[in-house]
Structures are given as structure tokens and as C-alpha cells.
Motif scaffolding. Structure first.
Motif, mmCIF file in Angstrom:
data_model
loop_
_atom_site.group_PDB
_atom_site.id
_atom_site.type_symbol
_atom_site.label_atom_id
_atom_site.label_comp_id
_atom_site.label_asym_id
_atom_site.label_seq_id
_atom_site.Cartn_x
_atom_site.Cartn_y
_atom_site.Cartn_z
ATOM 1 N N ALA A 69 0.818 -1.215 0.000
ATOM 2 C CA ALA A 69 0.000 0.000 0.000
ATOM 3 C C ALA A 69 0.847 1.258 0.000
ATOM 4 O O ALA A 69 0.385 2.326 -0.424
ATOM 5 N N ASP A 70 2.098 1.153 0.471
ATOM 6 C CA ASP A 70 2.936 2.345 0.605
ATOM 7 C C ASP A 70 3.683 2.707 -0.677
ATOM 8 O O ASP A 70 4.531 3.595 -0.678
ATOM 9 N N GLY A 71 3.358 2.006 -1.776
ATOM 10 C CA GLY A 71 4.024 2.299 -3.030
ATOM 11 C C GLY A 71 5.371 1.632 -3.193
ATOM 12 O O GLY A 71 6.101 1.927 -4.155
ATOM 13 N N GLY A 72 5.717 0.727 -2.290
ATOM 14 C CA GLY A 72 6.974 0.010 -2.383
ATOM 15 C C GLY A 72 6.994 -0.945 -3.560
ATOM 16 O O GLY A 72 5.990 -1.116 -4.262
ATOM 17 N N PRO A 73 8.131 -1.604 -3.788
ATOM 18 C CA PRO A 73 8.261 -2.493 -4.938
ATOM 19 C C PRO A 73 7.232 -3.631 -4.921
ATOM 20 O O PRO A 73 6.952 -4.209 -3.873
#
Length: 286
Positions: A22-26
Motif C-alpha cells: 500500500a505504501d508504493g513500495g516495490p
């Protein structure tokens, strides 16, 4: 993520999956993630997103009449219009039962066709697929079940579900919590549930058991699965989503391997021990 490799043990010829933070990580991928697969009912969340955009754009309103007498756009999105599963036959008064209905989504798409002067597949393309860069996704018929897509494209949609750009956050909050809460009904493939809560186009996990997500999934988990052996879920409490596609129709095998897979993802996501790559017992293969 090591848990993604569990799809290699599923009793299916081909499968692909991904985990989307959800945090835009890979994003973590496994399998043929650029190959197109039929989505079956995982088409519905895509269609619902476009339908919600039509509401925000003012083309239609959530509580305007649509479908059977007494039914509204809200009823159709929440599977409470009273329409039967695959035919436009009225089986209950609107708002009284949770009757999962492909026909309801088809009626609503036609309602949007009339309101916008545009075919629903084209509206979906312009409103959702094109802005999200889902260039390999296409609606080839019913807005309830006839989209094709790739895992790569579905990760873009899963990211949108967790951090929306196309819809206001208040709309998303309403769509992903119970609408007409407490209604009973059958979850296809998993039997009668009391209650059988749904949002606006999304199934809400709640306390349902058995269920296609995992025992570690939070009650706020929402998503959809399809009869083509596909699923997409978002667990907002865990801050992660997952998608999977296969080329084997849904059956008892899925009810065994999908929850194990989901629990393994959540366990690994939360820093627990790596998932065991256990083989699926013959009895579980369905």
C-alpha cells in the motif's frame, strides 16, 4: 517474496501472482505476469470503479432508480436489487436479500450507456484502464465477467485501490465497507453466510468462514474472486494487496490453496517465518 512461489505447487497448468504494498513500495511478482488471462468475476471490481467514476462525474447518482422497481444504482452495485444470478428475473424485493447477480451489473452498465451516450466497455477504457496504464486489459462482453487482463495490469489496479487517484477517498471508503449491512446470502462456492456483507462492487470479508481469503486476513479485507481461477484482495489493515490468475476454473482446489497462500503472504509480510512450499495433497486438487 518467497510465499509467491507457492503457486508452483497449485494444481493448475499455469499461474501468475503478485503482492502490492500500500505504501508504493516495490511489487513482488511470480509467474507469467504479462500473459493475458480471463478474469471472470474479477471483472466486477474494474467495472465498479468505472461505475463509481460515473457517479462522481454526475452522469448517474447512487440513489437514482435503476433496475427492478424500487431498486437503485446502490442496490445493483451491492447485489441487493433482487435480480437473479444470470437472468433478469426478480427474486426478492430490493434491499431484502444479498443475491449475487451478474444480471444486475449488466443492467447497471446499460443504465450508464444511456446516461453517457457511450458503450460501457469504452467508458471503462477511458475512465479506468487508460489512466492507470492498463494497456493489456480489455472488456470483451459482460461487465460482470468478460474482461481479460494480466497480473502486471492488475497490480496497477490494486495500487489504485489502496491509494486512489481516480476517485475521492470518501467514495472509496463507502465502496469498501458493508452496504445494506447484515443481509444474508450465498457467497458462490462458499455457501450461505449470515451476514454476507458486500460493499459497492466489492466483497467484504467480515467474519465469513469458510472464505477464499486467509484466516489471517482482517475483517476489512475486500476484493473479488472469479470462476476462471482468479482473485484480487486488499487488506487495508495489513497495508498490502495480492492478485493471482490461473488457467484452471475455480473449484474445491481453490478453497484449499488460496487461503494457505494468503496466510503465507500475510505472515511473510508481517515478518514471520517464510512460507513452507508444501505440495498440495491429491485430495485437495479438486
Amino acid at each position: 517474496m518467497e510465499s509467491l512461489a507457492m503457486i508452483e505447487q497449485w494444481p493448475v497448468p499455469r499461474a501468475a501472482a503478485a503482492v502490492i504494498p500500500a505504501d508504493g513500495g516495490p511489487v513482488a511478482f511470480h509467474g507469467p505476469v504479462t500473459e493475458r488471462f480471463p478474469l471472470a468475476s474479477v471483472t466486477k471490481p474494474l467495472a465498479a470503479w468505472a461505475m463509481l467514476i460515473a457517479i462522481e462525474e454526475g452522469a448517474i447518482e447512487l440513489d437514482e432508480p435503476a433496475g427492478p422497481k424500487g431498486s437503485t444504482v446502490r442496490h445493483l452495485l451491492a447485489h441487493t436489487s433482487g435480480l437473479a444470478f444470470d437472468e433478469r428475473r426478480e427474486m426478492a424485493e430490493p434491499g431484502t436479500r444479498r443475491l449475487y447477480s451478474n444480471a444486475g451489473f449488466e443492467v447497471l452498465a446499460e443504465h450508464i450507456d444511456e446516461a453517457t451516450g457511450m458503450s460501457f466497455p469504452e467508458y471503462l477504457r477511458q475512465a479506468v484502464l487508460e489512466p492507470l496504464g492498463m494497456t493489456s486489459t480489455e472488456l470483451r462482453g459482460s461487465p460482470a465477467k468478460d474482461a481479460v487482463s494480466t497480473v502486471e495490469d492488475l497490480t496497477r489496479f490494486a495500487a489504485e485501490l489502496q491509494s486512489p487517484r481516480l476517485l475521492d477517498s470518501t467514495t472509496v471508503a463507502e465502496a469498501t465497507r458493508p452496504v445494506f449491512p447484515g443481509l444474508n446470502g450465498v457467497l458462490p462456492g462458499f455457501g450461505q453466510h449470515k451476514p454476507n456483507d458486500w460493499g459497492l462492487g466489492f466483497e467484504i470479508r467480515g467474519t465469513k468462514s469458510p472464505h477464499w481469503t486467509g484466516s489471517l486476513s482482517s475483517p476489512r479485507t475486500f476484493g473479488h474472486f472469479g470462476q476462471s481461477g482468479t482473485f484480487l484482495w486488499v487488506d487495508p489493515d495489513a497495508g498490502v494487496a495480492a492478485v493471482a490468475v490461473t488457467d484452471r476454473d475455480f473449484g474445491p482446489w481453490a478453497g484449499v490453496v488460496w487461503p494457505r497462500f494468503t496466510d503465507a503472504i500475510l505472515r511473510e509480510w508481517r515478518g514471520g517465518p517464510a512460507a513452507e512450499r508444501e505440495s498440495v495433497p491429491a485430495a485437495d486438487a479438486g
